[in-house]
Write a protein that holds these residues in place. Structure first.
Motif, PDB file in Angstrom:
ATOM      1  N   ALA A 234       0.907  -1.431   0.061  1.00 14.66           N
ATOM      2  CA  ALA A 234      -0.424  -0.603  -0.132  1.00 14.66           C
ATOM      3  C   ALA A 234       0.760   1.164   0.198  1.00 14.66           C
ATOM      4  CB  ALA A 234      -0.696  -0.056   1.541  1.00 14.66           C
ATOM      5  N   PHE A 235       2.081   1.288   0.254  1.00 16.97           N
ATOM      6  CA  PHE A 235       3.033   1.813   0.533  1.00 16.97           C
ATOM      7  C   PHE A 235       3.831   2.505  -0.969  1.00 16.97           C
ATOM      8  CE2 PHE A 235       1.764   1.311   4.521  1.00 16.97           C
ATOM      9  CZ  PHE A 235       1.611   2.722   5.223  1.00 16.97           C
ATOM     10  N   ARG A 236       3.834   1.978  -1.361  1.00 14.60           N
ATOM     11  CA  ARG A 236       5.208   1.519  -2.547  1.00 14.60           C
ATOM     12  C   ARG A 236       5.429   2.607  -3.450  1.00 14.60           C
ATOM     13  NH1 ARG A 236       6.265  -3.330  -1.233  1.00 14.60           N
ATOM     14  NH2 ARG A 236       5.929  -4.883  -1.934  1.00 14.60           N
ATOM     15  N   SER A 237       3.829   3.796  -2.946  1.00 15.23           N
ATOM     16  CA  SER A 237       4.319   5.472  -3.796  1.00 15.23           C
ATOM     17  C   SER A 237       4.397   5.784  -2.520  1.00 15.23           C
ATOM     18  CB  SER A 237       3.016   5.296  -4.978  1.00 15.23           C
ATOM     19  OG  SER A 237       3.359   6.751  -5.218  1.00 15.23           O
ATOM     20  N   GLU A 238       5.156   7.370  -3.105  1.00 14.76           N
ATOM     21  CA  GLU A 238       5.147   8.180  -2.092  1.00 14.76           C
ATOM     22  C   GLU A 238       4.624   9.790  -2.464  1.00 14.76           C
ATOM     23  OE1 GLU A 238       8.780   8.363   0.345  1.00 14.76           O
ATOM     24  OE2 GLU A 238       8.574   6.687   1.684  1.00 14.76           O
ATOM     25  N   ARG A 239       4.163   9.211  -3.765  1.00 16.32           N
ATOM     26  CA  ARG A 239       3.846  10.767  -4.478  1.00 16.32           C
ATOM     27  C   ARG A 239       2.608  11.667  -3.560  1.00 16.32           C
ATOM     28  NH1 ARG A 239       0.608   6.122  -7.185  1.00 16.32           N
ATOM     29  NH2 ARG A 239       0.164   6.461  -7.773  1.00 16.32           N
ATOM     30  N   ASP A 240       2.030  11.142  -2.804  1.00 19.27           N
ATOM     31  CA  ASP A 240       0.805  11.937  -2.383  1.00 19.27           C
ATOM     32  C   ASP A 240       1.374  11.247  -0.763  1.00 19.27           C
ATOM     33  OD1 ASP A 240      -0.738  11.921  -4.332  1.00 19.27           O
ATOM     34  OD2 ASP A 240      -1.862   9.470  -4.039  1.00 19.27           O
ATOM     35  N   GLY A 241       2.854  11.974  -0.112  1.00 21.17           N
ATOM     36  CA  GLY A 241       2.920  12.069   0.721  1.00 21.17           C
ATOM     37  C   GLY A 241       2.987  10.768   1.726  1.00 21.17           C
ATOM     38  N   ALA A 242       3.749  10.446   3.288  1.00 25.12           N
ATOM     39  CA  ALA A 242       3.425   9.660   3.926  1.00 25.12           C
ATOM     40  C   ALA A 242       2.707   9.955   5.000  1.00 25.12           C
ATOM     41  CB  ALA A 242       4.789   9.187   4.296  1.00 25.12           C
ATOM     42  N   PRO A 243       1.289   9.148   4.952  1.00 26.67           N
ATOM     43  CA  PRO A 243       0.864   8.741   6.671  1.00 26.67           C
ATOM     44  C   PRO A 243       1.625   9.453   7.982  1.00 26.67           C
ATOM     45  CG  PRO A 243       0.343   6.703   5.827  1.00 26.67           C
ATOM     46  CD  PRO A 243       1.838   8.039   4.870  1.00 26.67           C
ATOM     47  N   ASN A 244       0.886   9.650   8.573  1.00 29.83           N
ATOM     48  CA  ASN A 244       1.464   9.408  10.215  1.00 29.83           C
ATOM     49  C   ASN A 244       1.021   8.563  11.390  1.00 29.83           C
ATOM     50  OD1 ASN A 244       2.814  11.707  10.276  1.00 29.83           O
ATOM     51  ND2 ASN A 244       0.935  13.350  10.412  1.00 29.83           N
ATOM     52  N   PHE A 245       2.121   7.544  12.035  1.00 30.59           N
ATOM     53  CA  PHE A 245       1.414   6.599  12.501  1.00 30.59           C
ATOM     54  C   PHE A 245       1.269   7.026  13.569  1.00 30.59           C
ATOM     55  CE2 PHE A 245       4.090   4.809   8.745  1.00 30.59           C
ATOM     56  CZ  PHE A 245       3.226   3.283   8.843  1.00 30.59           C
ATOM     57  N   ASP A 246       0.513   6.713  15.533  1.00 33.21           N
ATOM     58  CA  ASP A 246       0.665   6.918  16.203  1.00 33.21           C
ATOM     59  C   ASP A 246       0.347   4.940  17.224  1.00 33.21           C
ATOM     60  OD1 ASP A 246      -0.450   7.119  19.093  1.00 33.21           O
ATOM     61  OD2 ASP A 246      -2.205   8.354  18.630  1.00 33.21           O
ATOM     62  N   LEU A 247       1.374   5.113  17.524  1.00 34.21           N
ATOM     63  CA  LEU A 247       1.637   4.244  18.145  1.00 34.21           C
ATOM     64  C   LEU A 247       1.159   3.765  19.675  1.00 34.21           C
ATOM     65  CD1 LEU A 247       4.917   2.597  16.271  1.00 34.21           C
ATOM     66  CD2 LEU A 247       2.186   2.532  15.533  1.00 34.21           C
ATOM     67  N   ALA A 248      -0.367   4.969  19.874  1.00 32.38           N
ATOM     68  CA  ALA A 248       0.214   4.580  21.856  1.00 32.38           C
ATOM     69  C   ALA A 248      -0.940   4.022  21.840  1.00 32.38           C
ATOM     70  CB  ALA A 248      -0.627   5.634  21.612  1.00 32.38           C
ATOM     71  N   GLY A 249      -1.192   2.702  20.482  1.00 29.52           N
ATOM     72  CA  GLY A 249      -1.942   1.552  21.009  1.00 29.52           C
ATOM     73  C   GLY A 249      -1.704   0.873  21.214  1.00 29.52           C
ATOM     74  N   ASN A 250      -1.577  -0.912  20.322  1.00 28.66           N
ATOM     75  CA  ASN A 250      -1.145  -2.250  20.209  1.00 28.66           C
ATOM     76  C   ASN A 250       0.073  -1.650  20.575  1.00 28.66           C
ATOM     77  OD1 ASN A 250      -3.559  -3.389  19.515  1.00 28.66           O
ATOM     78  ND2 ASN A 250      -3.325  -3.223  17.373  1.00 28.66           N
ATOM     79  N   TRP A 251       0.931  -1.141  20.113  1.00 24.14           N
ATOM     80  CA  TRP A 251       2.241  -1.154  21.288  1.00 24.14           C
ATOM     81  C   TRP A 251       2.391  -1.058  21.805  1.00 24.14           C
ATOM     82  CZ3 TRP A 251       6.805  -0.863  16.886  1.00 24.14           C
ATOM     83  CH2 TRP A 251       8.245  -0.677  18.213  1.00 24.14           C
ATOM     84  N   LYS A 252       1.816  -0.481  22.873  1.00 20.68           N
ATOM     85  CA  LYS A 252       2.561  -0.438  24.566  1.00 20.68           C
ATOM     86  C   LYS A 252       1.996  -2.173  24.745  1.00 20.68           C
ATOM     87  CE  LYS A 252       1.288   3.893  25.579  1.00 20.68           C
ATOM     88  NZ  LYS A 252      -0.061   5.213  26.015  1.00 20.68           N
TER      89      LYS A 252
END
Length: 566
Positions: free
Chosen positions: A350-368
Motif C-alpha cells: 500500500a506504500f509502494r508510492s510516496e507521491r501523495d506523502g507519507a501518513p502519520n502513525f500513532d503507536l500509542a495503542g497495540n504497540w504498548k
C-alpha cells in the motif's frame, strides 16, 4: 425516420446487427415500436433472426448493439412462450461471459409480466420437466409473484427446479415480515438437507435478499437459519457470502459479521473473484468502525494464500491508510508482529508510492502491549518491508521512539541511522527535521541528524576515488541501455492499452503547445490549442546499493524473514 424492416430473415438480421448499426437511445423506442408492430402484424418475424447465419457469425460490439435493440423490443411482441424463450436463450448464450449477457432475461421477465398466462405456461412446462422452461422458471415465478408455487417446489423437487424456486424467493414480495420469517425457516430446512454448493449459494443469496427487504437482518431467526449455511461452505457459497457481506455490512450486527468472516477465513488463491468481494466487504466493515475484527481477519486470510497480488486488496488497504493515525498504527503493528512474509509484503504494498506523502502513525495503542523484543521485531519488519518507502519507514520508527523504553530507543535510533539515513540522505533527514521541539522524539531525531551530518563531512574528506567514477563511455552505454528499456516499456504499454486505438495520437519533438482540429456542430472545423506543461519526477537510489549491494540485500532479507521465538 426509416422504420422499414425486411421480411427476409438474413436481411433483417443485418438491419438489426449490421456493422454500421448503432441504436441510439433517443430513437431506439421508435424503431422498437415499428419493429414490434410489423412483427405483431405478421409482416416480419423478429424471433427467427437469432437462427440466421449472419447472427451465428456475430461477435463483439456488433452483437451487443443488436442485443440492446432486442431487449427493447421483446416485451412488446406477440408470440408463443416457446418462441420467446428460444430467442432469449440464443441471445444469452451468444453474449457468453460478458456482464451484459443476462440483460435479455430482464426483457423476458418484462414480457411475462404483460400477461399472467405466459408465466403460468412456463411454470406448467417446467413442472412437466421441459428443459427450456426449467431454465426460465425463475423469471416466471418472479413475474407472477407466485410465492405458494415457489414454496411447493422447495419440497417437491431436488433438481434445478428447486434452485429456480430458491432464486425466485429472493426476489418476491412477501407482503409481511411474518411471511418473510416463514420463508427463511423453509430455506433453512432445505439448507440442512443439502450438500450441493450451487443450491447453498442460492439459499444464501435468497436469505440475505429476503432479510434485507423485510428489514429483519438483525432478527434472531435470520441469524439461526444463516448459521446452517456457514459450516464448511463451498467456493460458490463463499463467493455469495462475501458479496452479501459487502452489500449488507452496514446493516448487520457485529455478531453476524464475525460469523460470516469466520466462514471466509480459508479461500483458495485461484478464487480471485471471491477475494475481490472480500476486499470490498472489508472496506465497508472497516469504515463501519470494526477495526480490530478487520485486522485479525485479514491476517488469518492472507497468510495461507501463498501469493497475493499487490492490487488484490487495494480498496481495503486504502481505507486503512485513510483512517486515523491510531488505527493505522494498530493495524501495522499487529500485521508485522505475525512475521508472515506474505502478509507483511501485502500490507507494505500500500506504500509502494510516496507521491501523495507519507501518513502519520500513532503507536500509542497495540504497540504498548508488546515486550521490548517484540517491539524491536516489529520495527525491523517495518524497515525491511518499508525500506523503499523511506519516509514511511522513518515515520513509523519516529512514532515508535515516542512510545519506547530507553533501551529500545537505542535500538530504534540505530535502525533510523543505519540503514535508513545512510541510504536515503535526502528524504530521511528531511523527515527527521520535521519533528517539533516539543515532540518526545525530538532529542533522539536531532542526535541522528548530527550524526549523519558528521558522517557526510567525514565521507567528503576521503576525496575522489577513481575506481568509483565511471568513464564517459560507460555513462553513454548505461544511458543507451536505459533509453532502450524505457522505449520498450512504452511500446508495450501502448500495445496493451484498451484506449490507445480509440483516440488520435501524435509525437511532439519540441514546442510550447499542441493543436488539434475537430468538427463543430455547425459543420465547420474548430481548432483547440493545448499548452504544454512541465512534468518532473525523481527517485532516490539507496547509496549502499552502490557501495555494498550484497550487504544491504542480506540485511533486508534478514529483516523480512526472521521469526520470533514461540
Amino acid at each position: 425516420m426509416d422504420h422499414i424492416f425486411s421480411s427476409d430473415f438474413e436481411e433483417l438480421a443485418k438491419q438489426i446487427f449490421g456493422s454500421e448499426k448503432v441504436w441510439k437511445h433517443e430513437t431506439l423506442a421508435d424503431h422498437a415500436d415499428a419493429a414490434s408492430n410489423a412483427h405483431n402484424q405478421g409482416e416480419i418475424d423478429l424471433l427467427k433472426v437469432v437462427f440466421t447465419d449472419f447472427f451465428e457469425q456475430l461477435e463483439g460490439r456488433k452483437f451487443f448493439s443488436g442485443q440492446h435493440f432486442f431487449c427493447e423490443v421483446i416485451p412488446k411482441l406477440s408470440a408463443s412462450v416457446d418462441e420467446v424463450m428460444k430467442t432469449v436463450e440464443a441471445l444469452v448464450s451468444k453474449a457468453g461471459e460478458d456482464l451484459a449477457a443476462n440483460q435479455p432475461n430482464a426483457a423476458f421477465k418484462a414480457w411475462l409480466t404483460e400477461d399472467i398466462q405466459r408465466s403460468q405456461t412456463v411454470i406448467t412446462k417446467a413442472e412437466a420437466n421441459e428443459e427450456l422452461a426449467i431454465k426460465h422458471a425463475t423469471f416466471a415465478l418472479q413475474a407472477s409473484n407466485d410465492l405458494d408455487r415457489a414454496l411447493q417446489w422447495l419440497e417437491a423437487y431436488a433438481d434445478t427446479r428447486q434452485v429456480s424456486a430458491i432464486a425466485a424467493l429472493g426476489r418476491l414480495d412477501f407482503g409481511s415480515n411474518r411471511r418473510a420469517i416463514e420463508v427463511l425457516e423453509r430455506l433453512g430446512s432445505v439448507a440442512k438437507k443439502t450438500n450441493d454448493d450451487v443450491t447453498m449459494q442460492n439459499i444464501v443469496g435468497a436469505m440475505f435478499a429476503i432479510a434485507h427487504s423485510a428489514k429483519c437482518l438483525k432478527n434472531s431467526r435470520f441469524s439461526n437459519e444463516l448459521s446452517v449455511c456457514l459450516c464448511d461452505p463451498g467456493p460458490g457459497t463463499q463467493y455469495q457470502l462475501a458479496t452479501a457481506l459487502w452489500q449488507h455490512a452496514d446493516a448487520l450486527p457485529l455478531t453476524e459479521i464475525t460469523k460470516v468472516l469466520g466462514a471466509l477465513e480459508v479461500i483458495k488463491s485461484e478464487h480471485g473473484g471471491t477475494l475481490t468481494q472480500i476486499d470490498l466487504a472489508l472496506t465497508k466493515i472497516w469504515q463501519a468502525g470494526h477495526v480490530t475484527e478487520c485486522i485479525d481477519f485479514f491476517a488469518k486470510l492472507v497468510q495461507p494464500l501463498g501469493k497475493v497480488d499487490d492490487e488484490q486488496f487495494t480498496n481495503f488497504l486504502r481505507a486503512v491508510l485513510a483512517d486515523t493515525a491510531r488505527n493505522l498504527g494498530d493495524a501495522y503493528v499487529m500485521w508485522f508482529k505475525t512475521g508472515a512474509y506474505i502478509l507483511c509484503d501485502c500490507v507494505a504494498s500500500a506504500f509502494r508510492s510516496e507521491r501523495d506523502g507519507a501518513p502519520n502513525f500513532d503507536l500509542a495503542g497495540n504497540w504498548k502491549s508488546l515486550s521490548d523484543d517484540e517491539a524491536l521485531f516489529v520495527a525491523r519488519k517495518a524497515v525491511g518491508f518499508f525500506f523503499f518507502s523511506p519516509r514511511v519507514a522513518s515515520k513509523f520508527l519516529i512514532a515508535a521512539i515516542r512510545q519506547a523504553s530507553p533501551n529500545l530507543t537505542e535500538e530504534l535510533t540505530e535502525l533510523l541511522f543505519n540503514p535508513l539515513a545512510l541510504n536515503f540522505g535526502g528524504s530521511v533527514p528531511e523527515e527527521l527535521k520535521k519533528v517539533e521541539p516539543t515532540d518526545p522524539a525530538h532529542g533522539t531525531t536531532q542526535g541522528i541528524i548530527d550524526r549523519y551530518t558528521a558522517y557526510r563531512a567525514g565521507r567528503t574528506n576521503v576525496g575522489d576515488i577513481k575506481e568509483f567514477q565511471p568513464s564517459e563511455r560507460q555513462r553513454q552505454i548505461e544511458w543507451q541501455k536505459r533509453n532502450a528499456e524505457m522505449r520498450k516499456i512504452q511500446k508495450e504499454a501502448m500495445r496493451q492499452s484498451v484506449f490507445f486505438d480509440l483516440v488520435s495520437h501524435s509525437t511532439l519533438l519540441y514546442g510550447k503547445s499542441s493543436r488539434s482540429f475537430h468538427d463543430d456542430l455547425a459543420g465547420g472545423r474548430k481548432m483547440t490549442q493545448t499548452p504544454m506543461q512541465t512534468h518532473t519526477t525523481s527517485f532516490e537510489l539507496p547509496q549502499l546499493q552502490i557501495f555494498d549491494p550484497t550487504g544491504l540485500n542480506f540485511m533486508l532479507r534478514m529483516f523480512q524473514n526472521e521469526k520470533l521465538k514461540s
